[in-house]
Design an enzyme around this catalytic site. Structure first.
Site, mmCIF file in Angstrom:
data_model
loop_
_atom_site.group_PDB
_atom_site.id
_atom_site.type_symbol
_atom_site.label_atom_id
_atom_site.label_comp_id
_atom_site.label_asym_id
_atom_site.label_seq_id
_atom_site.Cartn_x
_atom_site.Cartn_y
_atom_site.Cartn_z
ATOM 1 C CE LYS A 70 -38.512 -53.764 3.796
ATOM 2 N NZ LYS A 70 -39.818 -54.388 3.814
ATOM 3 C CD GLU B 235 -32.699 -55.756 -10.705
ATOM 4 O OE1 GLU B 235 -32.350 -55.900 -9.503
ATOM 5 O OE2 GLU B 235 -33.484 -56.537 -11.269
ATOM 6 N N GLY C 229 -41.941 -52.767 0.320
ATOM 7 C CA GLY C 229 -41.412 -51.931 -0.765
ATOM 8 C C GLY C 229 -42.518 -51.203 -1.518
ATOM 9 N NE ARG C 230 -46.777 -55.858 -2.368
ATOM 10 C CZ ARG C 230 -45.942 -56.739 -1.841
ATOM 11 N NH1 ARG C 230 -44.635 -56.632 -2.051
ATOM 12 N NH2 ARG C 230 -46.373 -57.741 -1.098
ATOM 13 C CD GLU D 245 -43.412 -57.097 -5.416
ATOM 14 O OE1 GLU D 245 -42.646 -57.272 -6.381
ATOM 15 O OE2 GLU D 245 -43.188 -56.241 -4.548
ATOM 16 C CG HIS E 44 -58.115 -42.665 -30.024
ATOM 17 N ND1 HIS E 44 -58.953 -42.442 -31.095
ATOM 18 C CD2 HIS E 44 -58.402 -41.705 -29.111
ATOM 19 C CE1 HIS E 44 -59.693 -41.364 -30.852
ATOM 20 N NE2 HIS E 44 -59.383 -40.902 -29.652
ATOM 21 C CE LYS F 100 -35.565 -59.698 -5.942
ATOM 22 N NZ LYS F 100 -35.635 -59.214 -4.567
#
Ligand code: F6P
Length: 570
Positions: free
Chosen positions: A215, A221, A287-288, A373, A404, A528
């Site tokens: 965005k 990263e 973003g999400r 977030e 399990h 960050k």
């Protein structure tokens, strides 16, 4: 924006406190006394069938939760969101992910801050479709003239989790049937160099297309990985003799093998990606909340534009349900209010999401960003402290694997863990074990687990099986452990869109009740910034090391003492 309403001052909150004080959950007795319970608490939203009856609610509790939603203005704020009011107060932005899935002919047209949103959204969707068709048909070719076989999305957070989750969920459509174009998608997100190294392993640069999805186009990263991928491309093409090492040849390679998705198209150009190969979106898409924007480009390429547009139609169907259904029958709002009940009145700290669908194995991870977030906040949208606990921890794994692993704690632990079970009637792969339909067996587990959690097993029942002594207590199940069952006919693109939007609007409802802005994420900024400050210290910069706290200094010392110089490709 109006000031948030303190939910604890509402009359509905007081009612719920009273309900809590008198609550003696007894799902066995509640069902026995009320044959209509399952029917009354089961609702449909688009293609989703949602059974709330195994929750720790009575009609009175649900009525009070509905009043809480009314008194905190959930429906009104949802309408404001759809209309483009700047409900993201800390960034002074509209919140319009719902506009990304409005049909092209939606009326009245959505114009926000002077921008014809419907026009802009469909202009980009048209470009995405055209691009995906060119790649899938083989019209778009790599620099050597070969067809694209792999599309690699480079992004992180919302620019990764949505595309990965949807791709994994709908992969059968990409690899089989009429939607198949023989293009595999891969995803690089982590700045751990292992991610890029392993994801590109075995790929041919001549047939690989990278989509750099960010965005902001500033994310450390993603930009680091994009540069590494560009180096990988150049090195591979040079090694095979496809290009020489001139700037012109490299530029040409990038133009054939890199496209970008961003709101910052100027930064895309700076990276060297031709603006003609860039797909935009807008600051009003968080973003999400962005998998349904151009961030889904890798999905359009791998799954096909029809599947992507069906996904959008599913989102829209849930938006319509949420906007037009009275609160008492409004599935996302009721589920959000139930989460408030568990979090603020019954002390739940976590919420499990348990898809009985292997294809949804990344859905809990996707939901973690969406919910945590969004609602992991301690201040309200006017900056004042929240009046209650806010966002719970979301987690999960697909059934039956989870059974399990961690279900023991859900069944017999000391903590209350509301859980959503998600299942699909028809399987992606209808396999048989002899005569037995394996998917049926799988869903029998879904039903068995929700039944065991709700109704448990009494000491008398355990004893009736011949168990005696201390073992009786160990084999007793208290029951009254709440679950919501979500069923749909099949995991189609449309149903997946509905499911994602369902959780978006659950998240919205909780955020509104708590008075928080679910659309910013200041909490990730500090880390960050510090990473950028610590990076020189990792490299050995003495002044940067001296600035660190003693613990960080000691860890840096350990790092330097144990770091070996070696060929990174070895
Ligand atoms: O983690 C913070 C965050 O800003 C997320 O909200 C976002 O999805 C992610 O980083 C990636 O950001 P971008 O798409 O700008 O690279």
């Amino acid at each position: 924006m109006t000031a948030p309403i303190d939910p604890t001052t509402t009359s509905a909150w007081a009612e719920l406190q009273q309900h809590k004080a008198g609550l003696k959950p007894d799902l066995r007795a509640w069902f026995a006394a009320d044959p209509g319970r399952a029917g009354r608490f089961s609702l449909d939203a688009a293609d989703l069938h949602v059974d709330l009856s195994k929750n720790l609610i009575t009609d009175d509790i649900l009525a009070s939760l509905v009043r809480l939603g009314e008194q905190t203005g959930v429906a009104e704020r949802f309408a404001q969101m759809l209309a483009g009011v700047h409900i993201n107060t800390t960034e002074d932005r509209a919140v319009l992910h719902t506009a990304l899935r409005r049909p092209a002919d939606a009326q009245p047209r959505l114009v926000v801050d002077g921008q014809d949103v419907d026009h802009d959204v469909h202009e980009v969707l048209g470009r995405m479709r055209a691009f995906a068709e060119r790649v899938r048909s083989g019209q778009w070719r790599g620099i050597t003239g070969e067809r694209v076989t792999h599309v690699v999305n480079i992004g992180i957070g919302g620019s990764d989790l949505g595309p990965v989750m949807v791709y994994e969920a709908l992969k059968p459509a990409a690899t089989t049937g009429t939607g198949a174009a023989g293009i595999e998608a891969r995803f690089i997100s982590n700045i751990d160099p292992t991610d890029l190294a392993q994801t590109t392993a075995g790929l041919d640069p001549a047939t690989t297309l990278f989509v750099v999805a960010s965005k902001t186009f500033t994310t450390l990263e993603t930009l680091t990985n994009a540069r590494l991928a560009r180096d990988w491309l150049w090195a591979g093409l040079q090694a095979s003799g496809a290009i020489d090492d001139t700037d012109e040849a490299r530029k040409d390679a990038v133009s054939h093998h890199f496209v970008a998705v961003s709101t910052a198209l100027d930064k895309v150009a700076e990276f060297g990606i031709d603006p003609a190969n860039a797909f935009g979106f807008w600051d009003w898409v968080g973003g999400r909340y962005s998998v349904d924007s151009a961030i889904g480009l890798s999905l359009e390429v791998a799954l096909g534009p029809d599947a992507f547009e069906e996904l959008l139609a599913g989102f829209h169907a849930m938006d319509v349900h949420t906007a037009s259904t009275p609160l008492a029958r409004n599935v996302p709002m009721l589920m959000g209010l139930l989460n408030v009940w568990y979090t603020n009145f019954l002390g739940a700290q976590t919420h499990a999401v348990l898809p009985y669908a292997q294809l949804l194995h990344r859905f809990p991870a996707y939901l973690q960003q969406l919910t945590m977030e969004s609602n992991g906040k301690s201040v309200r949208w006017d900056g004042s402290p929240v009046a209650t606990d806010t966002g719970e921890v979301f987690w999960g794994e697909p059934g039956t694997n989870g059974q399990h692993a961690f279900y023991q704690l859900i069944h017999q632990g000391t903590r209350l863990i509301p859980a959503d079970f998600i299942g699909f009637v028809n399987p992606a792969y209808p396999l048989k074990d002899g005569d037995r339909d394996v998917h049926g067996l799988f869903l029998a587990n879904f039903l068995a687990q929700t039944k065991a959690l709700a109704f448990g097993k009494t000491a008398e029942e355990v004893e009736a099986e011949g168990t005696t002594g201390p073992l009786v207590a160990a084999r007793t199940f208290s029951g009254n452990r709440p679950t919501t069952s979500i069923f749909a006919p099949a995991l189609t693109p449309r149903v997946l869109g509905e499911l994602i939007a369902l959780y978006e609007h659950i998240t919205f409802t909780q955020g509104t009740v708590w008075g928080i802005n679910s659309f910013d994420q200041w909490g990730v900024e500090l880390g960050k910034q510090l990473a950028l400050q610590i990076a020189p210290a990792i490299e050995g910069d003495a002044a940067a090391v001296a600035e660190q706290d003693p613990s960080t200094q000691a860890l840096l010392e350990y790092y330097r003492a144990h770091r070996e110089e070696r060929d990174p490709r070895r």
